[in-house]
Write a protein that holds these residues in place. Sequence first.
Motif, short mmCIF file in Angstrom:
data_model
loop_
_atom_site.label_atom_id
_atom_site.label_comp_id
_atom_site.label_asym_id
_atom_site.label_seq_id
_atom_site.Cartn_x
_atom_site.Cartn_y
_atom_site.Cartn_z
N GLY A 154 -0.09 9.40 -10.90
CA GLY A 154 -0.47 9.49 -9.49
C GLY A 154 -1.15 8.26 -8.96
N GLY A 155 -1.88 8.46 -7.89
CA GLY A 155 -2.54 7.43 -7.12
C GLY A 155 -2.98 8.05 -5.82
N TYR A 156 -3.73 7.31 -5.02
CA TYR A 156 -4.33 7.86 -3.82
C TYR A 156 -3.70 7.32 -2.55
N ASN A 157 -3.07 6.16 -2.64
CA ASN A 157 -2.39 5.57 -1.49
C ASN A 157 -0.90 5.87 -1.63
N LEU A 158 -0.34 6.59 -0.67
CA LEU A 158 1.04 7.06 -0.81
C LEU A 158 2.04 5.92 -0.79
N GLU A 159 1.76 4.86 -0.05
CA GLU A 159 2.68 3.71 -0.05
C GLU A 159 2.70 3.05 -1.42
N ALA A 160 1.51 2.79 -1.97
CA ALA A 160 1.43 2.17 -3.28
C ALA A 160 2.08 3.05 -4.34
N LEU A 161 1.87 4.34 -4.24
CA LEU A 161 2.43 5.28 -5.22
C LEU A 161 3.95 5.28 -5.16
N SER A 162 4.52 5.45 -3.97
CA SER A 162 5.97 5.56 -3.86
C SER A 162 6.67 4.25 -4.21
N ARG A 163 6.15 3.13 -3.69
CA ARG A 163 6.79 1.85 -3.99
C ARG A 163 6.57 1.44 -5.43
N GLY A 164 5.41 1.81 -5.99
CA GLY A 164 5.15 1.51 -7.39
C GLY A 164 6.12 2.22 -8.31
N VAL A 165 6.34 3.52 -8.07
CA VAL A 165 7.29 4.29 -8.87
C VAL A 165 8.69 3.68 -8.74
N ARG A 166 9.08 3.35 -7.51
CA ARG A 166 10.41 2.77 -7.32
C ARG A 166 10.55 1.45 -8.07
N THR A 167 9.51 0.63 -8.04
CA THR A 167 9.54 -0.66 -8.73
C THR A 167 9.78 -0.47 -10.22
#
Length: 202
Positions: A154-167
């Motif tokens: 997980g994570g708390y910032n949704l942008e960082a979370l979604s783009r991080g997973v995609r990366t």
Amino acid sequence: MDAAEVAAAHAQAALGCQRVLIVDWDVHHGNGTQDIFRADPDVLFFDTHRASPFYPGSGRLEEVGHGLGEGTTVNVPLPPGAGDAALLRAFHEILVPAADWFQPDLVLVSAGFDPHRLDQALNMSYEGFAALTAVLQEIATRHAQGRLAFVLEGGYNLEALSRGVRTVLEVLAGAELEPLQAAGMEELEQAIAFHRDAFQAP
């Protein structure tokens, strides 16, 4: 017990994996994982995290395991804002030699994306997560017949979370790595290009 811990226990009990490497790059120290496996010589726990007094306050360098598991807990506490270069160097200069010594049959990753610069202040970029993923792929290929699994923490910032997973998924699917840059350098290059001709002598 979180998913990585369950996966490690299952892999040992049912899948014939004797030695399991758990890598935790979440911004918080994985104190629960450490407590469960601190005396287990067949689980190597490697954790990069924001140093105390950041929650939960554990994960000092000197916490290296207990009893038969002494030496199989590896903590890398980092200051706020450490960034891509620090994390990648920790992986290359601490994790890789540790994995070469331990020779895991399976690599599990507790992948939290709160170290991203939009989140909990370890100043990681998406390119940084990609570079860490590539190191883990190399370890899994060299020692574990490519057996590598990621558990989303997980994570708390949704942008960082979604783009991080995609990366991470893109790297696992074979994408080329982007070069790492120090924070702000891309924006600085744009500013230099924009202003380059403004102050030239006539």
